[in-house]
Design an enzyme around this catalytic site. Structure first.
Site, PDB file in Angstrom:
ATOM      1  N   GLU A  30      46.375  40.540 145.958  1.00 44.29           N
ATOM      2  CA  GLU A  30      46.563  41.960 146.241  1.00 44.29           C
ATOM      3  C   GLU A  30      47.328  42.578 145.086  1.00 44.29           C
ATOM      4  O   GLU A  30      48.441  42.179 144.772  1.00 44.29           O
ATOM      5  CB  GLU A  30      47.335  42.148 147.549  1.00 44.29           C
ATOM      6  N   GLY A  31      46.690  43.518 144.410  1.00 41.85           N
ATOM      7  CA  GLY A  31      47.355  44.209 143.307  1.00 41.85           C
ATOM      8  C   GLY A  31      47.534  45.676 143.649  1.00 41.85           C
ATOM      9  O   GLY A  31      47.245  46.096 144.776  1.00 41.85           O
ATOM     10  N   PHE A  33      45.779  48.007 142.570  1.00 40.39           N
ATOM     11  CA  PHE A  33      44.518  48.740 142.561  1.00 40.39           C
ATOM     12  C   PHE A  33      43.438  48.125 143.429  1.00 40.39           C
ATOM     13  O   PHE A  33      42.296  48.537 143.373  1.00 40.39           O
ATOM     14  CB  PHE A  33      44.019  48.874 141.114  1.00 40.39           C
ATOM     15  N   VAL A  35      42.462  44.896 146.790  1.00 35.57           N
ATOM     16  CA  VAL A  35      42.729  43.666 147.541  1.00 35.57           C
ATOM     17  C   VAL A  35      41.511  42.758 147.401  1.00 35.57           C
ATOM     18  O   VAL A  35      40.371  43.224 147.425  1.00 35.57           O
ATOM     19  CB  VAL A  35      42.976  43.974 149.035  1.00 35.57           C
ATOM     20  N   VAL A  36      41.774  41.454 147.236  1.00 36.80           N
ATOM     21  CA  VAL A  36      40.681  40.495 147.024  1.00 36.80           C
ATOM     22  C   VAL A  36      40.621  39.503 148.185  1.00 36.80           C
ATOM     23  O   VAL A  36      41.644  38.958 148.597  1.00 36.80           O
ATOM     24  CB  VAL A  36      40.874  39.742 145.686  1.00 36.80           C
ATOM     25  N   LYS A  56      36.305  42.269 146.238  1.00 35.37           N
ATOM     26  CA  LYS A  56      37.464  43.076 145.873  1.00 35.37           C
ATOM     27  C   LYS A  56      37.238  44.488 146.393  1.00 35.37           C
ATOM     28  O   LYS A  56      36.231  45.115 146.098  1.00 35.37           O
ATOM     29  CB  LYS A  56      37.656  43.119 144.346  1.00 35.37           C
ATOM     30  N   ASP A 177      43.903  42.401 129.885  1.00 38.86           N
ATOM     31  CA  ASP A 177      44.789  41.795 130.884  1.00 38.86           C
ATOM     32  C   ASP A 177      44.565  40.282 130.900  1.00 38.86           C
ATOM     33  O   ASP A 177      44.475  39.661 131.956  1.00 38.86           O
ATOM     34  CB  ASP A 177      44.520  42.421 132.255  1.00 38.86           C
TER      35      ASP A 177
HETATM   36  P1  ADP Z   1      43.686  41.633 140.964  1.00 40.77           P
HETATM   37  O1  ADP Z   1      43.315  42.997 140.552  1.00 40.77           O
HETATM   38  O2  ADP Z   1      44.321  41.570 142.305  1.00 40.77           O
HETATM   39  O3  ADP Z   1      44.479  40.886 139.915  1.00 40.77           O
HETATM   40  P2  ADP Z   1      41.580  39.662 140.486  1.00 40.77           P
HETATM   41  O4  ADP Z   1      40.187  40.061 140.135  1.00 40.77           O
HETATM   42  O5  ADP Z   1      42.417  39.087 139.389  1.00 40.77           O
HETATM   43  O6  ADP Z   1      42.288  40.913 141.173  1.00 40.77           O
HETATM   44  O7  ADP Z   1      41.520  38.627 141.683  1.00 40.77           O
HETATM   45  C1  ADP Z   1      42.684  38.208 142.360  1.00 40.77           C
HETATM   46  C2  ADP Z   1      42.641  36.717 142.622  1.00 40.77           C
HETATM   47  O8  ADP Z   1      41.508  36.378 143.407  1.00 40.77           O
HETATM   48  C3  ADP Z   1      42.508  35.889 141.365  1.00 40.77           C
HETATM   49  O9  ADP Z   1      43.751  35.629 140.757  1.00 40.77           O
HETATM   50  C4  ADP Z   1      41.846  34.630 141.880  1.00 40.77           C
HETATM   51  O10 ADP Z   1      42.809  33.770 142.460  1.00 40.77           O
HETATM   52  C5  ADP Z   1      40.950  35.151 142.980  1.00 40.77           C
HETATM   53  N1  ADP Z   1      39.578  35.395 142.492  1.00 40.77           N
HETATM   54  C6  ADP Z   1      39.089  36.521 141.934  1.00 40.77           C
HETATM   55  N2  ADP Z   1      37.797  36.403 141.592  1.00 40.77           N
HETATM   56  C7  ADP Z   1      37.432  35.156 141.953  1.00 40.77           C
HETATM   57  C8  ADP Z   1      36.200  34.403 141.894  1.00 40.77           C
HETATM   58  N3  ADP Z   1      35.076  34.918 141.386  1.00 40.77           N
HETATM   59  N4  ADP Z   1      36.210  33.145 142.379  1.00 40.77           N
HETATM   60  C9  ADP Z   1      37.325  32.603 142.910  1.00 40.77           C
HETATM   61  N5  ADP Z   1      38.498  33.246 142.998  1.00 40.77           N
HETATM   62  C10 ADP Z   1      38.573  34.502 142.538  1.00 40.77           C
HETATM   63 MG    MG Z   2      44.114  39.691 138.305  1.00 42.12          MG
END
Ligand code: ADP
Ligand code: MG
Length: 362
Positions: A30-31, A33, A35-36, A56, A177
């Site tokens: 969760e950032g 901008f 939530v994942v 996301k 980033d």
């Molecule tokens: P944020 O904007 O929250 O940083 P990210 O795109 O970096 O979003 O995703 C957050 C987290 O979700 C990552 O650090 C990773 O642990 C997990 N994640 C994101 N994309 C994937 C993916 N394609 N497969 C597995 N894990 C993922």
């Molecule tokens: Mg990230």
């Protein structure tokens, strides 16, 4: 063939998804901008409990992130996590939110792996065969031991990271980033891939051209902080930018921002003490005091270095110090003096075996 025509037909014939198609699983991140979540398709519940996709839910910047992922999927698919689909989900909030779907690449980011005491030997161990052994085919018996083996794994990770960065940069995309949290170990391809294009800039077409410096992570940001110098005129419209940007790219070398961050990752892999947030912040402070001169930093810390620091120097000093040489060509104050991703891949640190390893993994 026109890129936009291609994109149109691709969109027309590709499976499309909407909100109700997904079953939400565990929250992965969760950032500010978005939530994942880990998700699965409702129609096709995955055999695994947890689902094989990642969703996301993003705010207004989601539109740019979809653009970047679409572009990466067409131009350098293997550099980044496998993007499935992105759309505007309109039903809930006003204005809606952007939903982005990727294939679930694996459980561990480079950050997760690096924070374990086992690093780098824990890389790839969640599958049945150890990482290095499966890659250096025909050489299993000759694997070096100790620090050399550790160096070999770090070399492979750096090679894969630079390979992915080169792909992005050749496409005209600066990530902005790059950090271990945004590098994921793909269990399918057994390689590291880049994720999170939320702060990326596509300089060839002018997307996200205005620097969003507030998005940058200060721990990994190069000293210039901004991709473009402040003298650069503000975002031109797309067609103008296409004509102008190669020149701007040459002048400002925005890709070298990512190189600095990748250099810090290299440093963290070599020196266990800098893998934590506080360790890295402490290093950044020390380096700033030395005017971003790594050799000067080394001269100040080496005489009173503890075991962990000395181990890092030993690793980087192997083979006549080519690791140290590569590191110092990435972590430099002036962007112009930093090596490019392509240049770094041609560096002698990546010896012939290293390059063989790289090509085996594509
Ligand atoms: P944020 O904007 O929250 O940083 P990210 O795109 O970096 O979003 O995703 C957050 C987290 O979700 C990552 O650090 C990773 O642990 C997990 N994640 C994101 N994309 C994937 C993916 N394609 N497969 C597995 N894990 C993922
Ligand atoms: Mg990230």
């Amino acid at each position: 063939f026109d890129m936009f025509v291609l994109a149109f037909f691709e969109r027309l014939f590709r499976t499309t998804y909407r909100k109700d198609d997904f079953v939400l699983g565990k929250k992965l991140g969760e950032g500010a901008f978005g939530v994942v979540y880990r998700v699965s398709l409702a129609k096709k519940p995955s055999s695994k409990k947890e689902g094989d996709l990642v969703l996301k839910k993003a705010t207004e910047y989601g539109a740019v992130e979809i653009w970047m992922n679409e572009r990466v999927r067409r131009a350098c698919a293997n550099c980044c996590a496998d993007f499935v689909y992105g759309f505007l989900e309109n039903s809930s909030k006003k204005g809606g939110e952007y939903w982005l779907i990727w294939r679930f690449e694996g459980e561990s980011t480079l950050s997760d792996l690096m924070l374990s005491k086992e690093f780098p030997y824990n890389v790839g161990t969640s599958s049945h065969q150890p990482f290095v052994e499966t890659m250096i085919i025909g050489e299993v018996q000759d694997l070096p031991k100790g620090i050399e083996r550790e160096n070999r794994i770090i070399q492979t990770i750096m090679g894969q990271l630079l390979f992915a960065l080169d792909g992005l940069h050749s496409t005209g995309i600066v990530h902005r980033d790059i950090k271990p949290q945004n590098v994921i170990f793909s269990e399918g391809s057994r390689t590291f891939k880049i994720i999170d294009l939320g702060a990326a800039a596509d300089l060839r077409v002018g997307i996200n051209y205005i620097p969003k410096e507030f998005l940058l992570d200060p721990r990994y940001a190069a000293p210039e902080q901004y991709i473009m110098s402040t003298q650069t005129p503000s975002a031109p419209s797309a067609p103008v930018a296409t004509a102008l940007s190669p020149v701007l790219w040459q002048l400002n070398l925005p890709d070298r921002f990512d190189i600095y961050s990748a250099g810090l990752i290299f440093l963290q892999m070599a020196f266990p003490g800098f893998r934590t947030d506080s360790g890295l912040i402490q290093f950044n402070r020390q380096l700033k005091r030395c005017d971003y001169d790594l050799n000067a930093w080394r001269r100040t810390v080496e005489p009173r270095a503890g075991l962990e620091l000395r181990k890092g120097f030993t690793l980087l000093d192997l083979d006549g110090g080519i690791g140290w040489e590569l590191l110092t060509s990435m972590v430099r104050y002036k962007a112009r003096q930093r090596v490019s991703a392509k240049g770094a891949l041609a560096h002698p640190y990546f010896d012939r075996e290293g390059l063989l390893v790289l090509s085996l993994m594509q």
